[in-house]
Design a protein around this motif. Structure first.
Motif, PDB file in Angstrom:
ATOM      1  N   GLU A  70       0.811  -1.219   0.000  1.00 62.04           N
ATOM      2  CA  GLU A  70       0.000   0.000   0.000  1.00 62.04           C
ATOM      3  C   GLU A  70       0.842   1.266   0.000  1.00 62.04           C
ATOM      4  OE1 GLU A  70      -3.326  -0.217  -0.339  1.00 62.04           O
ATOM      5  OE2 GLU A  70      -2.893  -2.370  -0.506  1.00 62.04           O
ATOM      6  N   GLY A  71       2.133   1.152   0.301  1.00 63.63           N
ATOM      7  CA  GLY A  71       2.972   2.335   0.269  1.00 63.63           C
ATOM      8  C   GLY A  71       3.946   2.416   1.425  1.00 63.63           C
ATOM      9  N   PHE A  72       4.744   3.489   1.418  1.00 63.77           N
ATOM     10  CA  PHE A  72       5.765   3.760   2.421  1.00 63.77           C
ATOM     11  C   PHE A  72       5.281   4.921   3.281  1.00 63.77           C
ATOM     12  CE2 PHE A  72       7.724   1.363  -0.843  1.00 63.77           C
ATOM     13  CZ  PHE A  72       8.809   0.698  -0.282  1.00 63.77           C
ATOM     14  N   GLU A  73       5.137   4.690   4.581  1.00 58.24           N
ATOM     15  CA  GLU A  73       4.469   5.646   5.465  1.00 58.24           C
ATOM     16  C   GLU A  73       5.433   6.512   6.268  1.00 58.24           C
ATOM     17  OE1 GLU A  73       1.767   3.696   8.087  1.00 58.24           O
ATOM     18  OE2 GLU A  73       0.526   2.876   6.493  1.00 58.24           O
ATOM     19  N   PHE A  74       5.061   7.776   6.417  1.00 54.66           N
ATOM     20  CA  PHE A  74       5.702   8.679   7.367  1.00 54.66           C
ATOM     21  C   PHE A  74       4.621   9.584   7.937  1.00 54.66           C
ATOM     22  CE2 PHE A  74       5.726  10.890   3.337  1.00 54.66           C
ATOM     23  CZ  PHE A  74       5.429  12.200   3.657  1.00 54.66           C
ATOM     24  N   PHE A  75       4.933  10.255   9.045  1.00 56.09           N
ATOM     25  CA  PHE A  75       3.941  11.075   9.749  1.00 56.09           C
ATOM     26  C   PHE A  75       4.507  12.469   9.983  1.00 56.09           C
ATOM     27  CE2 PHE A  75       2.819   6.746  10.462  1.00 56.09           C
ATOM     28  CZ  PHE A  75       1.438   6.736  10.534  1.00 56.09           C
ATOM     29  N   THR A  76       3.603  13.463   9.940  1.00 55.71           N
ATOM     30  CA  THR A  76       4.058  14.839  10.071  1.00 55.71           C
ATOM     31  C   THR A  76       2.869  15.765  10.325  1.00 55.71           C
ATOM     32  OG1 THR A  76       5.446  16.540   9.036  1.00 55.71           O
ATOM     33  CG2 THR A  76       3.864  15.407   7.603  1.00 55.71           C
ATOM     34  N   ASN A  77       3.176  17.048  10.432  1.00 56.71           N
ATOM     35  CA  ASN A  77       2.169  18.093  10.538  1.00 56.71           C
ATOM     36  C   ASN A  77       1.660  18.413   9.130  1.00 56.71           C
ATOM     37  OD1 ASN A  77       0.961  20.751  10.670  1.00 56.71           O
ATOM     38  ND2 ASN A  77       1.989  21.062  12.637  1.00 56.71           N
ATOM     39  N   SER A 119      -3.555   6.905  11.480  1.00 54.00           N
ATOM     40  CA  SER A 119      -2.859   8.012  12.142  1.00 54.00           C
ATOM     41  C   SER A 119      -3.041   7.947  13.651  1.00 54.00           C
ATOM     42  CB  SER A 119      -3.356   9.355  11.601  1.00 54.00           C
ATOM     43  OG  SER A 119      -2.944   9.555  10.260  1.00 54.00           O
ATOM     44  N   ASP A 120      -4.257   7.611  14.085  1.00 54.12           N
ATOM     45  CA  ASP A 120      -4.500   7.447  15.527  1.00 54.12           C
ATOM     46  C   ASP A 120      -3.646   6.332  16.098  1.00 54.12           C
ATOM     47  OD1 ASP A 120      -6.372   9.479  15.675  1.00 54.12           O
ATOM     48  OD2 ASP A 120      -8.104   8.146  15.540  1.00 54.12           O
ATOM     49  N   GLU A 121      -3.597   5.208  15.392  1.00 56.19           N
ATOM     50  CA  GLU A 121      -2.844   4.051  15.866  1.00 56.19           C
ATOM     51  C   GLU A 121      -1.390   4.414  16.129  1.00 56.19           C
ATOM     52  OE1 GLU A 121      -1.671  -0.485  14.374  1.00 56.19           O
ATOM     53  OE2 GLU A 121      -2.553   0.957  12.972  1.00 56.19           O
ATOM     54  N   TYR A 122      -0.782   5.102  15.163  1.00 59.78           N
ATOM     55  CA  TYR A 122       0.615   5.459  15.357  1.00 59.78           C
ATOM     56  C   TYR A 122       0.767   6.565  16.403  1.00 59.78           C
ATOM     57  CZ  TYR A 122       5.251   7.270  14.873  1.00 59.78           C
ATOM     58  OH  TYR A 122       6.514   7.715  15.177  1.00 59.78           O
ATOM     59  N   PHE A 123      -0.110   7.579  16.354  1.00 58.64           N
ATOM     60  CA  PHE A 123       0.015   8.700  17.292  1.00 58.64           C
ATOM     61  C   PHE A 123      -0.020   8.221  18.742  1.00 58.64           C
ATOM     62  CE2 PHE A 123      -1.675  12.205  19.875  1.00 58.64           C
ATOM     63  CZ  PHE A 123      -0.790  13.231  19.519  1.00 58.64           C
ATOM     64  N   TYR A 124      -0.948   7.327  19.061  1.00 59.56           N
ATOM     65  CA  TYR A 124      -1.088   6.880  20.444  1.00 59.56           C
ATOM     66  C   TYR A 124      -0.019   5.884  20.863  1.00 59.56           C
ATOM     67  CZ  TYR A 124      -5.411   9.487  20.437  1.00 59.56           C
ATOM     68  OH  TYR A 124      -6.334  10.509  20.356  1.00 59.56           O
ATOM     69  N   SER A 125       0.819   5.439  19.903  1.00 60.17           N
ATOM     70  CA  SER A 125       1.962   4.603  20.255  1.00 60.17           C
ATOM     71  C   SER A 125       3.182   5.443  20.620  1.00 60.17           C
ATOM     72  CB  SER A 125       2.324   3.677  19.078  1.00 60.17           C
ATOM     73  OG  SER A 125       2.984   4.398  18.035  1.00 60.17           O
ATOM     74  N   SER A 137       4.254  22.636  18.342  1.00 61.45           N
ATOM     75  CA  SER A 137       5.039  23.241  17.264  1.00 61.45           C
ATOM     76  C   SER A 137       4.182  23.575  16.048  1.00 61.45           C
ATOM     77  CB  SER A 137       6.158  22.296  16.832  1.00 61.45           C
ATOM     78  OG  SER A 137       6.826  22.809  15.692  1.00 61.45           O
ATOM     79  N   PRO A 138       4.074  24.864  15.688  1.00 63.72           N
ATOM     80  CA  PRO A 138       3.430  25.247  14.428  1.00 63.72           C
ATOM     81  C   PRO A 138       4.436  25.045  13.296  1.00 63.72           C
ATOM     82  CG  PRO A 138       4.164  27.201  15.573  1.00 63.72           C
ATOM     83  CD  PRO A 138       4.523  26.030  16.461  1.00 63.72           C
ATOM     84  N   GLN A 139       4.662  23.813  12.923  1.00 64.78           N
ATOM     85  CA  GLN A 139       5.807  23.423  12.098  1.00 64.78           C
ATOM     86  C   GLN A 139       5.941  24.256  10.826  1.00 64.78           C
ATOM     87  OE1 GLN A 139       6.212  19.415  10.083  1.00 64.78           O
ATOM     88  NE2 GLN A 139       7.580  19.110  11.808  1.00 64.78           N
ATOM     89  N   SER A 140       7.145  24.702  10.564  1.00 60.67           N
ATOM     90  CA  SER A 140       7.562  25.483   9.396  1.00 60.67           C
ATOM     91  C   SER A 140       7.182  26.960   9.478  1.00 60.67           C
ATOM     92  CB  SER A 140       7.019  24.889   8.084  1.00 60.67           C
ATOM     93  OG  SER A 140       7.460  23.554   7.906  1.00 60.67           O
ATOM     94  N   GLU A 141       6.423  27.358  10.491  1.00 60.27           N
ATOM     95  CA  GLU A 141       6.075  28.773  10.641  1.00 60.27           C
ATOM     96  C   GLU A 141       7.196  29.524  11.359  1.00 60.27           C
ATOM     97  OE1 GLU A 141       2.285  29.477  12.403  1.00 60.27           O
ATOM     98  OE2 GLU A 141       1.225  28.066  11.086  1.00 60.27           O
ATOM     99  N   TRP A 170      -2.344  16.757  12.224  1.00 60.69           N
ATOM    100  CA  TRP A 170      -1.190  15.853  12.295  1.00 60.69           C
ATOM    101  C   TRP A 170      -1.611  14.448  11.879  1.00 60.69           C
ATOM    102  CZ3 TRP A 170       0.604  11.327  14.130  1.00 60.69           C
ATOM    103  CH2 TRP A 170       1.993  11.155  14.263  1.00 60.69           C
ATOM    104  N   GLY A 171      -0.805  13.810  11.027  1.00 61.11           N
ATOM    105  CA  GLY A 171      -1.142  12.450  10.614  1.00 61.11           C
ATOM    106  C   GLY A 171      -0.151  11.908   9.610  1.00 61.11           C
ATOM    107  N   GLY A 172      -0.547  10.827   8.953  1.00 60.32           N
ATOM    108  CA  GLY A 172       0.379  10.115   8.102  1.00 60.32           C
ATOM    109  C   GLY A 172       0.121  10.278   6.617  1.00 60.32           C
ATOM    110  N   TYR A 173       1.171  10.018   5.860  1.00 60.32           N
ATOM    111  CA  TYR A 173       1.120   9.938   4.402  1.00 60.32           C
ATOM    112  C   TYR A 173       1.680   8.594   3.972  1.00 60.32           C
ATOM    113  CZ  TYR A 173       0.599  15.085   4.166  1.00 60.32           C
ATOM    114  OH  TYR A 173       0.159  16.387   4.287  1.00 60.32           O
ATOM    115  N   ALA A 174       1.239   8.127   2.818  1.00 59.48           N
ATOM    116  CA  ALA A 174       1.819   6.940   2.200  1.00 59.48           C
ATOM    117  C   ALA A 174       2.276   7.298   0.795  1.00 59.48           C
ATOM    118  CB  ALA A 174       0.813   5.800   2.150  1.00 59.48           C
ATOM    119  N   VAL A 175       3.539   7.024   0.503  1.00 57.86           N
ATOM    120  CA  VAL A 175       4.050   7.172  -0.858  1.00 57.86           C
ATOM    121  C   VAL A 175       3.794   5.845  -1.571  1.00 57.86           C
ATOM    122  CG1 VAL A 175       6.066   7.629  -2.303  1.00 57.86           C
ATOM    123  CG2 VAL A 175       5.818   8.793  -0.091  1.00 57.86           C
TER     124      VAL A 175
END
Length: 210
Positions: A70-77, A119-125, A137-141, A170-175
């Motif tokens: 399904e893809g390669f996952e990372f998480f961010t703002n 996103s919830d699953e990873y966030f709460y881990s 953090s208001p990331q990149s601002e 805040w949550g995840g993306y999949a490439v």
């Protein structure tokens, strides 16, 4: 020191068509397992390259958190620079460089947000401090000083206590890979490069000149 004289001659391994698996994700998994067992520090660190709507490239290091068909996952703002660029142009490139194995992997494809449940699953881990950090953090601002972050952290710690919810921003993306290139360093810069491209649901393998 003359920068132009810095070089390494790669001699550890080879990469032949007969050595690889027909499925690019399975081949990545094989290399991933070798990298993990080689005890590479921050083995999941990868460069994420994005492009804005006006064609300006951007890149930074993020951490891989899962991979599958399904893809390669990372998480961010989602409101960060990378989040805004992906909203404008939902394509990206990932690059892993495992210097201890003299290997590089490049993955390109379309990007989508993962489900809220994922996103919830990873966030709460994550540790409590990291969960508070997602709020703080208001990331990149642009911010006035470090004290802004520290004040935000104090505020959200007092607001949430131990029950820290996932922010909507805040949550995840999949490439979702459309191509994956496996690069094995070889002597005299005659490196091995095998490119997998997804064509009508089937991975095709081609050798590229170094």
């Amino acid at each position: 020191m003359n920068i132009a004289n810095i070089r390494t001659d790669y001699k550890l391994m080879t990469l032949n068509e007969s050595d690889v698996l027909p499925n690019a994700i399975a081949q990545f998994d094989a290399w991933w397992q070798q990298a993990v067992h080689s005890e590479i520090e921050e083995v999941n660190a990868m460069t994420l390259a994005t492009v804005s709507s006006d064609g300006k490239p951007d890149a930074r290091i993020v951490l891989l958190k899962n991979f599958s068909e399904e893809g390669f996952e990372f998480f961010t703002n989602y409101n960060s620079a990378k989040g805004k660029e992906l909203a404008e142009n939902p394509y990206a490139c990932l690059v892993f460089f495992w210097k201890e194995l003299e290997r590089q992997v490049r993955i390109t494809g379309r990007v989508k947000k993962v489900s809220a449940a994922r996103s919830d699953e990873y966030f709460y881990s994550r540790p409590a401090g990291s969960r508070v950090g997602a709020w703080s953090s208001p990331q990149s601002e642009v911010i006035a000083s470090r004290e802004v972050l520290e004040a935000n952290e104090k505020h959200f710690k007092e607001q949430f206590g131990e029950d820290i919810p996932r922010p909507e921003h805040w949550g995840g993306y999949a490439v979702m890979p459309e191509s994956i290139e496996f690069w094995q360093g070889r002597s005299n810069r005659l490196h091995d490069r095998l490119l997998y491209t997804l064509e009508n649901g089937t991975w095709k393998i081609k050798r590229l000149a170094p």
